[in-house]
Write a protein that holds these residues in place. Structure first.
Motif, PDB file in Angstrom:
ATOM      1  N   GLU A  30       0.809  -1.221   0.000  1.00 15.90           N
ATOM      2  CA  GLU A  30       0.000   0.000   0.000  1.00 15.90           C
ATOM      3  C   GLU A  30       0.839   1.267   0.000  1.00 15.90           C
ATOM      4  O   GLU A  30       0.293   2.365   0.052  1.00 15.90           O
ATOM      5  CB  GLU A  30      -0.933   0.009   1.214  1.00 15.90           C
ATOM      6  CG  GLU A  30      -1.965  -1.096   1.191  1.00 15.90           C
ATOM      7  CD  GLU A  30      -2.858  -1.093   2.418  1.00 15.90           C
ATOM      8  OE1 GLU A  30      -2.833  -0.111   3.193  1.00 15.90           O
ATOM      9  OE2 GLU A  30      -3.580  -2.080   2.611  1.00 15.90           O
ATOM     10  N   LEU A  31       2.172   1.134  -0.060  1.00 21.24           N
ATOM     11  CA  LEU A  31       3.066   2.284   0.027  1.00 21.24           C
ATOM     12  C   LEU A  31       3.772   2.553  -1.294  1.00 21.24           C
ATOM     13  O   LEU A  31       4.151   1.623  -1.994  1.00 21.24           O
ATOM     14  CB  LEU A  31       4.119   2.051   1.115  1.00 21.24           C
ATOM     15  CG  LEU A  31       3.611   1.815   2.529  1.00 21.24           C
ATOM     16  CD1 LEU A  31       4.758   1.440   3.447  1.00 21.24           C
ATOM     17  CD2 LEU A  31       2.868   3.034   3.049  1.00 21.24           C
ATOM     18  N   THR A  32       3.990   3.820  -1.573  1.00 20.58           N
ATOM     19  CA  THR A  32       4.819   4.209  -2.713  1.00 20.58           C
ATOM     20  C   THR A  32       6.288   4.147  -2.329  1.00 20.58           C
ATOM     21  O   THR A  32       7.146   3.900  -3.159  1.00 20.58           O
ATOM     22  CB  THR A  32       4.446   5.638  -3.171  1.00 20.58           C
ATOM     23  OG1 THR A  32       3.048   5.670  -3.448  1.00 20.58           O
ATOM     24  CG2 THR A  32       5.204   6.042  -4.409  1.00 20.58           C
ATOM     25  N   MET A  33       6.594   4.363  -1.052  1.00 22.29           N
ATOM     26  CA  MET A  33       7.969   4.349  -0.528  1.00 22.29           C
ATOM     27  C   MET A  33       8.458   2.902  -0.454  1.00 22.29           C
ATOM     28  O   MET A  33       8.371   2.253   0.581  1.00 22.29           O
ATOM     29  CB  MET A  33       8.002   5.007   0.849  1.00 22.29           C
ATOM     30  CG  MET A  33       9.317   4.858   1.591  1.00 22.29           C
ATOM     31  SD  MET A  33      10.639   5.907   1.058  1.00 22.29           S
ATOM     32  CE  MET A  33      10.198   7.409   1.870  1.00 22.29           C
ATOM     33  N   CYS A  67       6.982   9.441  -1.214  1.00 23.18           N
ATOM     34  CA  CYS A  67       8.001   8.742  -1.996  1.00 23.18           C
ATOM     35  C   CYS A  67       9.332   9.476  -1.915  1.00 23.18           C
ATOM     36  O   CYS A  67       9.398  10.653  -1.604  1.00 23.18           O
ATOM     37  CB  CYS A  67       7.556   8.576  -3.442  1.00 23.18           C
ATOM     38  SG  CYS A  67       7.317  10.112  -4.344  1.00 23.18           S
ATOM     39  N   LEU A  68      10.366   8.755  -2.208  1.00 28.22           N
ATOM     40  CA  LEU A  68      11.726   9.276  -2.212  1.00 28.22           C
ATOM     41  C   LEU A  68      12.140   9.492  -3.662  1.00 28.22           C
ATOM     42  O   LEU A  68      12.212   8.541  -4.438  1.00 28.22           O
ATOM     43  CB  LEU A  68      12.666   8.273  -1.527  1.00 28.22           C
ATOM     44  CG  LEU A  68      14.143   8.605  -1.524  1.00 28.22           C
ATOM     45  CD1 LEU A  68      14.406   9.863  -0.715  1.00 28.22           C
ATOM     46  CD2 LEU A  68      14.922   7.440  -0.960  1.00 28.22           C
ATOM     47  N   LEU A  69      12.367  10.751  -4.034  1.00 25.96           N
ATOM     48  CA  LEU A  69      12.762  11.056  -5.398  1.00 25.96           C
ATOM     49  C   LEU A  69      14.266  11.082  -5.585  1.00 25.96           C
ATOM     50  O   LEU A  69      14.754  10.797  -6.668  1.00 25.96           O
ATOM     51  CB  LEU A  69      12.171  12.402  -5.842  1.00 25.96           C
ATOM     52  CG  LEU A  69      10.649  12.464  -5.935  1.00 25.96           C
ATOM     53  CD1 LEU A  69      10.211  13.859  -6.347  1.00 25.96           C
ATOM     54  CD2 LEU A  69      10.130  11.417  -6.899  1.00 25.96           C
ATOM     55  N   ASP A  70      14.982  11.453  -4.534  1.00 26.81           N
ATOM     56  CA  ASP A  70      16.437  11.616  -4.648  1.00 26.81           C
ATOM     57  C   ASP A  70      17.124  11.038  -3.422  1.00 26.81           C
ATOM     58  O   ASP A  70      17.169  11.678  -2.365  1.00 26.81           O
ATOM     59  CB  ASP A  70      16.774  13.106  -4.794  1.00 26.81           C
ATOM     60  CG  ASP A  70      18.258  13.360  -4.949  1.00 26.81           C
ATOM     61  OD1 ASP A  70      19.045  12.403  -5.036  1.00 26.81           O
ATOM     62  OD2 ASP A  70      18.628  14.552  -4.989  1.00 26.81           O
TER      63      ASP A  70
END
Length: 182
Positions: A90-93, A174-177
């Motif tokens: 259920e997570l984007t991370m 979410c983590l982009l970098d």
């Protein structure tokens, strides 16, 4: 859907003893009533990974640390109502090894006032051992404002966020970098 993106240039830094804490604050607003502010807030903190604390109790560990920072350490000034693991599906991370949602409450003074407000605190702990980082996302939701608090004068009637809104933030977080971790 809510999007929360962490970029290094959006973060502030604060030192606690020998540890630096990276954070940013996202003001809550009500999409139904643009421009109306509440005392609700979401705080994102990048903390040192606490390897000595098992995943299942790590959220409580950080909640107790937040209570100490809020000077809510006396008996009866805080409580944990529940802790649950969030399903990875259920997570984007996807970089986190686990994520934990804790719900509780604290009696908190605003600006070191004598008057204490009851604040529901929902926090999510994303554990990222590969970056030696715990990401703590905290939703502060004042539910009982002391009439002597400065918040009693400032609050404008608005439709507040609810726990489901916060869960939407967590699911889209979410983590982009990964460079933010050095």
């Amino acid at each position: 859907m809510f999007k929360v993106l962490i970029w290094p240039n959006l973060l502030g830094e604060h030192s606690y003893g020998s540890a630096s804490v990276w954070w940013c604050i996202i003001s809550c607003y009500s999409p139904q009533c643009p421009g109306y502010q509440t005392d609700q807030s979401i705080i994102v903190e990048l903390l040192e990974y606490q390897s000595q604390v098992q995943d299942a109790v790590a959220a409580r560990y950080h909640f107790e640390d937040v209570a100490a920072s809020n000077k809510a350490v006396e008996n009866g000034s805080w409580e944990v109502r529940g802790v649950e693991q969030l399903p990875q599906s259920e997570l984007t991370m996807q970089e986190c090894s686990s994520a934990w949602l804790l719900s509780g409450a604290q009696l908190v003074s605003k600006f070191n006032e004598e008057a204490k407000n009851t604040v529901n605190i929902h926090l999510c702990l994303f554990r990222l051992p590969q970056y030696t980082t715990d990401i703590l996302v905290t939703f502060n939701d004042p539910v009982c404002i002391n009439p002597l608090s400065s918040s009693a004068l400032e609050n404008v009637a608005a439709i507040p966020w609810i726990l489901q809104d916060f869960k939407g933030v967590l699911q889209s977080f979410c983590l982009l970098d990964p460079g933010v971790f050095g």
